[in-house]
Design a protein around this motif. Structure first.
Motif, PDB file in Angstrom:
ATOM      1  N   ALA A  21       0.830  -1.207   0.000  1.00  0.00           N
ATOM      2  CA  ALA A  21       0.000   0.000   0.000  1.00  0.00           C
ATOM      3  C   ALA A  21       0.863   1.255   0.000  1.00  0.00           C
ATOM      4  O   ALA A  21       0.520   2.248  -0.657  1.00  0.00           O
ATOM      5  N   SER A  22       1.985   1.248   0.703  1.00  0.00           N
ATOM      6  CA  SER A  22       2.881   2.407   0.717  1.00  0.00           C
ATOM      7  C   SER A  22       3.497   2.645  -0.654  1.00  0.00           C
ATOM      8  O   SER A  22       3.683   3.790  -1.066  1.00  0.00           O
ATOM      9  N   LEU A  23       3.806   1.571  -1.355  1.00  0.00           N
ATOM     10  CA  LEU A  23       4.333   1.721  -2.712  1.00  0.00           C
ATOM     11  C   LEU A  23       3.278   2.304  -3.646  1.00  0.00           C
ATOM     12  O   LEU A  23       3.584   3.132  -4.497  1.00  0.00           O
ATOM     13  N   VAL A  24       2.039   1.885  -3.476  1.00  0.00           N
ATOM     14  CA  VAL A  24       0.947   2.425  -4.288  1.00  0.00           C
ATOM     15  C   VAL A  24       0.716   3.899  -3.954  1.00  0.00           C
ATOM     16  O   VAL A  24       0.477   4.709  -4.835  1.00  0.00           O
ATOM     17  N   ALA A  25       0.814   4.251  -2.661  1.00  0.00           N
ATOM     18  CA  ALA A  25       0.559   5.626  -2.228  1.00  0.00           C
ATOM     19  C   ALA A  25       1.637   6.595  -2.713  1.00  0.00           C
ATOM     20  O   ALA A  25       1.369   7.779  -2.878  1.00  0.00           O
ATOM     21  N   GLY A  26       2.840   6.094  -2.921  1.00  0.00           N
ATOM     22  CA  GLY A  26       3.917   6.961  -3.391  1.00  0.00           C
ATOM     23  C   GLY A  26       4.279   8.025  -2.374  1.00  0.00           C
ATOM     24  O   GLY A  26       4.496   7.734  -1.210  1.00  0.00           O
ATOM     25  N   ALA A  30       1.612   7.102   4.462  1.00  0.00           N
ATOM     26  CA  ALA A  30       1.312   7.433   5.858  1.00  0.00           C
ATOM     27  C   ALA A  30       2.569   7.927   6.573  1.00  0.00           C
ATOM     28  O   ALA A  30       3.680   7.473   6.297  1.00  0.00           O
ATOM     29  N   SER A  31       2.376   8.833   7.506  1.00  0.00           N
ATOM     30  CA  SER A  31       3.473   9.394   8.280  1.00  0.00           C
ATOM     31  C   SER A  31       4.026   8.343   9.246  1.00  0.00           C
ATOM     32  O   SER A  31       3.280   7.754  10.027  1.00  0.00           O
ATOM     33  N   LEU A  32       5.309   8.133   9.201  1.00  0.00           N
ATOM     34  CA  LEU A  32       5.948   7.158  10.088  1.00  0.00           C
ATOM     35  C   LEU A  32       5.823   7.579  11.547  1.00  0.00           C
ATOM     36  O   LEU A  32       5.583   6.746  12.428  1.00  0.00           O
ATOM     37  N   ALA A  33       5.934   8.876  11.806  1.00  0.00           N
ATOM     38  CA  ALA A  33       5.778   9.372  13.180  1.00  0.00           C
ATOM     39  C   ALA A  33       4.357   9.139  13.674  1.00  0.00           C
ATOM     40  O   ALA A  33       4.142   8.727  14.821  1.00  0.00           O
ATOM     41  N   GLY A  34       3.381   9.383  12.827  1.00  0.00           N
ATOM     42  CA  GLY A  34       1.989   9.159  13.193  1.00  0.00           C
ATOM     43  C   GLY A  34       1.703   7.697  13.496  1.00  0.00           C
ATOM     44  O   GLY A  34       1.000   7.372  14.460  1.00  0.00           O
ATOM     45  N   VAL A  35       2.260   6.825  12.685  1.00  0.00           N
ATOM     46  CA  VAL A  35       2.093   5.384  12.917  1.00  0.00           C
ATOM     47  C   VAL A  35       2.762   4.987  14.235  1.00  0.00           C
ATOM     48  O   VAL A  35       2.202   4.230  15.026  1.00  0.00           O
ATOM     49  N   GLY A  36       3.935   5.529  14.505  1.00  0.00           N
ATOM     50  CA  GLY A  36       4.644   5.222  15.752  1.00  0.00           C
ATOM     51  C   GLY A  36       3.877   5.674  16.986  1.00  0.00           C
ATOM     52  O   GLY A  36       3.781   4.933  17.978  1.00  0.00           O
ATOM     53  N   ILE A  37       3.312   6.869  16.923  1.00  0.00           N
ATOM     54  CA  ILE A  37       2.514   7.369  18.045  1.00  0.00           C
ATOM     55  C   ILE A  37       1.275   6.506  18.230  1.00  0.00           C
ATOM     56  O   ILE A  37       0.909   6.146  19.359  1.00  0.00           O
ATOM     57  N   ALA A  86      -2.460  -0.734  13.394  1.00  0.00           N
ATOM     58  CA  ALA A  86      -1.826   0.586  13.349  1.00  0.00           C
ATOM     59  C   ALA A  86      -0.815   0.695  12.218  1.00  0.00           C
ATOM     60  O   ALA A  86      -0.567   1.789  11.714  1.00  0.00           O
ATOM     61  N   ILE A  87      -0.243  -0.412  11.804  1.00  0.00           N
ATOM     62  CA  ILE A  87       0.714  -0.410  10.692  1.00  0.00           C
ATOM     63  C   ILE A  87      -0.010  -0.458   9.351  1.00  0.00           C
ATOM     64  O   ILE A  87       0.298   0.294   8.431  1.00  0.00           O
ATOM     65  N   MET A  88      -0.997  -1.331   9.251  1.00  0.00           N
ATOM     66  CA  MET A  88      -1.637  -1.586   7.961  1.00  0.00           C
ATOM     67  C   MET A  88      -2.667  -0.524   7.567  1.00  0.00           C
ATOM     68  O   MET A  88      -2.666  -0.051   6.431  1.00  0.00           O
ATOM     69  N   LEU A  89      -3.550  -0.150   8.466  1.00  0.00           N
ATOM     70  CA  LEU A  89      -4.671   0.706   8.089  1.00  0.00           C
ATOM     71  C   LEU A  89      -4.275   2.092   7.566  1.00  0.00           C
ATOM     72  O   LEU A  89      -4.828   2.539   6.563  1.00  0.00           O
ATOM     73  N   PRO A  90      -3.314   2.794   8.177  1.00  0.00           N
ATOM     74  CA  PRO A  90      -2.925   4.091   7.593  1.00  0.00           C
ATOM     75  C   PRO A  90      -2.307   3.947   6.198  1.00  0.00           C
ATOM     76  O   PRO A  90      -2.525   4.797   5.333  1.00  0.00           O
ATOM     77  N   ALA A  91      -1.567   2.883   5.970  1.00  0.00           N
ATOM     78  CA  ALA A  91      -0.958   2.670   4.657  1.00  0.00           C
ATOM     79  C   ALA A  91      -2.029   2.395   3.603  1.00  0.00           C
ATOM     80  O   ALA A  91      -1.973   2.921   2.489  1.00  0.00           O
ATOM     81  N   VAL A  92      -3.018   1.591   3.957  1.00  0.00           N
ATOM     82  CA  VAL A  92      -4.117   1.300   3.025  1.00  0.00           C
ATOM     83  C   VAL A  92      -4.916   2.575   2.758  1.00  0.00           C
ATOM     84  O   VAL A  92      -5.282   2.872   1.614  1.00  0.00           O
ATOM     85  N   TRP A  93      -5.179   3.346   3.805  1.00  0.00           N
ATOM     86  CA  TRP A  93      -5.912   4.608   3.652  1.00  0.00           C
ATOM     87  C   TRP A  93      -5.160   5.553   2.709  1.00  0.00           C
ATOM     88  O   TRP A  93      -5.764   6.159   1.816  1.00  0.00           O
ATOM     89  N   ALA A  94      -3.856   5.684   2.889  1.00  0.00           N
ATOM     90  CA  ALA A  94      -3.056   6.561   2.025  1.00  0.00           C
ATOM     91  C   ALA A  94      -3.073   6.070   0.585  1.00  0.00           C
ATOM     92  O   ALA A  94      -3.157   6.868  -0.353  1.00  0.00           O
ATOM     93  N   ALA A  95      -3.002   4.757   0.398  1.00  0.00           N
ATOM     94  CA  ALA A  95      -3.036   4.192  -0.959  1.00  0.00           C
ATOM     95  C   ALA A  95      -4.376   4.460  -1.626  1.00  0.00           C
ATOM     96  O   ALA A  95      -4.439   4.815  -2.811  1.00  0.00           O
ATOM     97  N   LEU A  96      -5.458   4.303  -0.883  1.00  0.00           N
ATOM     98  CA  LEU A  96      -6.782   4.567  -1.450  1.00  0.00           C
ATOM     99  C   LEU A  96      -6.960   6.044  -1.791  1.00  0.00           C
ATOM    100  O   LEU A  96      -7.535   6.382  -2.837  1.00  0.00           O
ATOM    101  N   ARG A  97      -6.449   6.921  -0.931  1.00  0.00           N
ATOM    102  CA  ARG A  97      -6.518   8.359  -1.216  1.00  0.00           C
ATOM    103  C   ARG A  97      -5.688   8.717  -2.445  1.00  0.00           C
ATOM    104  O   ARG A  97      -6.130   9.496  -3.290  1.00  0.00           O
TER     105      ARG A  97
END
Length: 113
Positions: A21-26, A30-37, A86-97
């Motif tokens: 998903a991160s590769l698709v999102a380019g 998703a923000s790495l800091a946001g995912v970490g928090i 927390a790892i997967m959902l933000p990446a999928v959301w960013a890819a869909l956006r």
């Protein structure tokens, strides 16, 4: 199958999906800091609420299927699910956006996001 094996498969699948998903999102990944928090907050909440639920007897685990490492009363294996989410959902959301923006951009429509 032990809880740790099930958790490892679940967490591994979530990481693979997040990478794709991160590769698709380019650039809009998703923000790495946001995912970490988010991971930190979810781990704390899981420790607190799982401990409370286990202490009140809502559920229990078979000790023969656990590693034996606990945070509070929560077994370590219980933390795989919120971490995976927390790892997967933000990446999928960013890819869909990103996909939506590229589709809107190619049709000449307005982006309202």
């Amino acid at each position: 199958m032990t809880y740790v094996a099930l958790s490892a498969w679940f967490l591994g699948g979530a990481v693979v999906i997040a990478v794709i998903a991160s590769l698709v999102a380019g650039r809009r990944r998703a923000s790495l800091a946001g995912v970490g928090i988010t991971v930190t907050v979810l781990v704390v909440l899981t420790a607190v609420f799982d401990t409370l639920m286990i202490a009140t007897g809502l559920f229990h685990y078979s000790p023969g299927h656990l590693l034996g490492i606990h945070i509070g009363l929560a077994p370590l294996e219980d933390f795989a699910y919120p971490i995976a989410g927390a790892i997967m959902l933000p990446a999928v959301w960013a890819a869909l956006r990103a996909r939506r923006r590229s589709r809107i951009g190619s049709t000449g429509g307005e982006d309202r996001a």
